[in-house]
Design a protein around this motif. Structure first.
Motif, mmCIF file in Angstrom:
data_model
loop_
_atom_site.group_PDB
_atom_site.id
_atom_site.type_symbol
_atom_site.label_atom_id
_atom_site.label_comp_id
_atom_site.label_asym_id
_atom_site.label_seq_id
_atom_site.Cartn_x
_atom_site.Cartn_y
_atom_site.Cartn_z
ATOM 1 N N UNK A 131 24.166 8.940 -19.944
ATOM 2 C CA UNK A 131 24.095 8.617 -18.518
ATOM 3 C C UNK A 131 23.103 7.488 -18.258
ATOM 4 N N UNK A 132 22.006 7.469 -19.004
ATOM 5 C CA UNK A 132 21.042 6.375 -18.863
ATOM 6 C C UNK A 132 21.658 5.056 -19.325
ATOM 7 N N UNK A 133 22.484 5.121 -20.384
ATOM 8 C CA UNK A 133 23.160 3.924 -20.868
ATOM 9 C C UNK A 133 24.153 3.415 -19.814
ATOM 10 N N UNK A 134 24.836 4.330 -19.154
ATOM 11 C CA UNK A 134 25.763 3.950 -18.083
ATOM 12 C C UNK A 134 25.016 3.322 -16.922
ATOM 13 N N UNK A 135 23.908 3.917 -16.558
ATOM 14 C CA UNK A 135 23.108 3.398 -15.450
ATOM 15 C C UNK A 135 22.582 1.999 -15.755
ATOM 16 N N UNK A 136 22.340 1.705 -17.025
ATOM 17 C CA UNK A 136 21.768 0.416 -17.408
ATOM 18 C C UNK A 136 22.682 -0.746 -17.049
ATOM 19 N N UNK A 137 24.008 -0.550 -17.140
ATOM 20 C CA UNK A 137 24.901 -1.652 -16.751
ATOM 21 C C UNK A 137 25.284 -1.577 -15.278
ATOM 22 N N UNK B 164 21.366 -13.710 -27.025
ATOM 23 C CA UNK B 164 21.407 -12.586 -26.101
ATOM 24 C C UNK B 164 21.058 -11.278 -26.796
ATOM 25 N N UNK B 165 20.384 -10.387 -26.064
ATOM 26 C CA UNK B 165 20.165 -9.030 -26.549
ATOM 27 C C UNK B 165 21.168 -8.096 -25.879
ATOM 28 N N UNK B 166 21.083 -6.809 -26.190
ATOM 29 C CA UNK B 166 22.074 -5.866 -25.671
ATOM 30 C C UNK B 166 21.971 -5.735 -24.151
ATOM 31 N N UNK B 167 20.768 -5.865 -23.601
ATOM 32 C CA UNK B 167 20.632 -5.817 -22.151
ATOM 33 C C UNK B 167 21.354 -6.992 -21.487
ATOM 34 N N UNK B 168 21.309 -8.158 -22.105
ATOM 35 C CA UNK B 168 22.050 -9.309 -21.589
ATOM 36 C C UNK B 168 23.553 -9.053 -21.651
ATOM 37 N N UNK B 169 24.008 -8.465 -22.749
ATOM 38 C CA UNK B 169 25.420 -8.116 -22.885
ATOM 39 C C UNK B 169 25.842 -7.148 -21.782
ATOM 40 N N UNK B 170 24.996 -6.146 -21.509
ATOM 41 C CA UNK B 170 25.294 -5.183 -20.451
ATOM 42 C C UNK B 170 25.417 -5.880 -19.105
ATOM 43 N N UNK B 171 24.600 -6.890 -18.875
ATOM 44 C CA UNK B 171 24.686 -7.643 -17.619
ATOM 45 C C UNK B 171 26.007 -8.388 -17.521
ATOM 46 N N UNK B 172 26.470 -8.969 -18.623
ATOM 47 C CA UNK B 172 27.686 -9.781 -18.604
ATOM 48 C C UNK B 172 28.956 -8.947 -18.460
#
Length: 390
Positions: free
Chosen positions: A32-38, A55-63
């Motif tokens: 659920x935290x991973x879902x909330x992150x994007x 890019x890091x994984x947080x950047x990927x989540x943003x895209x």
């Protein structure tokens, strides 16, 4: 959702999470935290990701977040630019060769599921040779071997078939049941170049709801298969999730974490990713999470921006129209004129069930013409085993 208890199906005892392997990361990660992150990504997060070269994984989540949807054209243009820069104007074609549809697993989304009362077929040497001749006649030099998962089609069978098949193709990959590291090492010595193990979904609860019986119901053992492939020194490792089983964004973020985990540990290997959407099949399910064409384009572009070197594969699951436009998006490999039942190329299937319905049924010649119309050139051979010894 399927009630496992009501089906009176016994799941295998789960393998424990392994320290240092990806199962340990998943064990300690809150879905659920991973879902909330994007879900919480903002326009500023998207602009920051688009401005970066690494890019890091947080950047990927943003895209892949909803906040990135207004920037789709910019993402696609940058994806095409990066692909041309790294891979040139080429696209490699491959064909899947289904050796067997015999399976001891019960999976809700697959036509090979053991409860489907259909004709089962495992090809013998003579039938495999017919398939090889038919596939080679179409020009292919890269083959992907596919089977159902059963002890009846395992190492002894693979050790008989791989040398026979490898003698005709430059590149040989497999998408079969997960094996141990020593078995992967053995297959590498007789011609194996790459292994694809799609996790289907990284959410354990959902995974167990769709894998009801058989070895595939062991979540952690499958999850750590890419680690074992890397430990065996296999040249290429392929990852993928089945888009539709779970929230496609969260599963994709988890796969991005998985890729980075593997790259840090098995840096001598190359990596590929694929984007299969659930297709109709015998006894199939309605997808839980629909990913529209536009969202799939967003996901594809985000993967290329996230990793310039990763190989990206597009299958005949997708429609001719989608594949026509997707050629320029960032893909490096594409299947063509695929048959998803054993014996399909040489008309030796004898009504054996296909794994799923193909959407793009155009012959190879039309696929080649389509690729060239998009300013790309077809590559039949892009790898030689001798290169691994340089």
């Amino acid at each position: 959702m399927i009630d496992v208890a009501s089906h009176k199906i016994r799941l295998l005892e789960q393998s424990p999470a392994v320290e240092g392997q990806f199962s340990h990361f998943v064990e300690s990660t809150d879905w659920h935290a991973m879902t909330q992150s994007h879900q919480e990504k903002t326009e500023q997060d998207v602009l920051r990701a688009l401005s970066k070269s690494k890019l890091n994984v947080e950047d990927f989540a943003a895209l892949i977040s909803p906040a990135a949807e207004p920037y789709l054209l910019e993402m696609v243009a940058k994806s095409e630019q990066l692909t041309l820069q790294r891979f040139g104007k080429t696209l490699s074609l491959f064909a899947p060769l289904y050796l067997s549809n015999t399976c001891a697993n019960e999976c809700t989304y697959c036509g090979f599921s053991m409860s489907n009362a259909i004709k089962r077929l495992t090809l013998n040497e003579s039938q495999v040779e017919k398939e090889i001749a038919a596939i080679k006649d179409k020009g292919f030099d890269h083959i992907l071997l596919v089977t159902g998962e059963t002890n009846k089609v395992s190492m002894p069978y693979f050790e008989r078939m791989l040398p026979l098949i490898k003698s005709h193709f430059s590149q040989l990959s497999m998408e079969v049941q997960p094996l141990n590291s020593e078995e992967y090492k053995r297959l590498q010595t007789i011609g194996l170049d790459g292994v694809l193990v799609y996790q289907e979904t990284y959410r354990r609860k959902t995974y167990l709801e769709h894998h009801l019986r058989g070895n595939k119901s062991n979540f952690n053992y499958r999850l750590d298969a890419p680690d074992r492939i890397g430990q065996a020194g296999i040249h290429k490792i392929g990852l993928g999730v089945l888009l539709g089983l779970e929230d496609w964004r969260t599963d994709s973020v988890m796969m991005a974490h998985h890729l980075r985990h593997l790259q840090k540990r098995y840096w001598r290997s190359r990596f590929s990713v694929a984007f299969p959407r659930i297709r109709p099949c015998e006894g199939g399910i309605v997808p839980k999470s629909i990913i529209a064409d536009r969202q799939l384009v967003q996901l594809i572009a985000a993967w290329r921006l996230f990793d310039w070197d990763v190989e990206m594969s597009l299958s005949t699951r997708e429609s001719p129209e989608f594949r026509h436009h997707a050629v320029r998006m960032g893909f490096t490999t594409m299947s063509a004129e695929s048959k998803t039942q054993p014996g399909g190329y040489a008309d030796d299937a004898q009504a054996a069930l296909e794994q799923f319905e193909i959407s793009d049924e155009r012959p190879v010649a039309e696929i080649i013409a389509m690729i060239r119309s998009q300013g790309r050139e077809v590559v039949w051979k892009n790898w030689d085993p001798a290169l691994s010894h340089v």
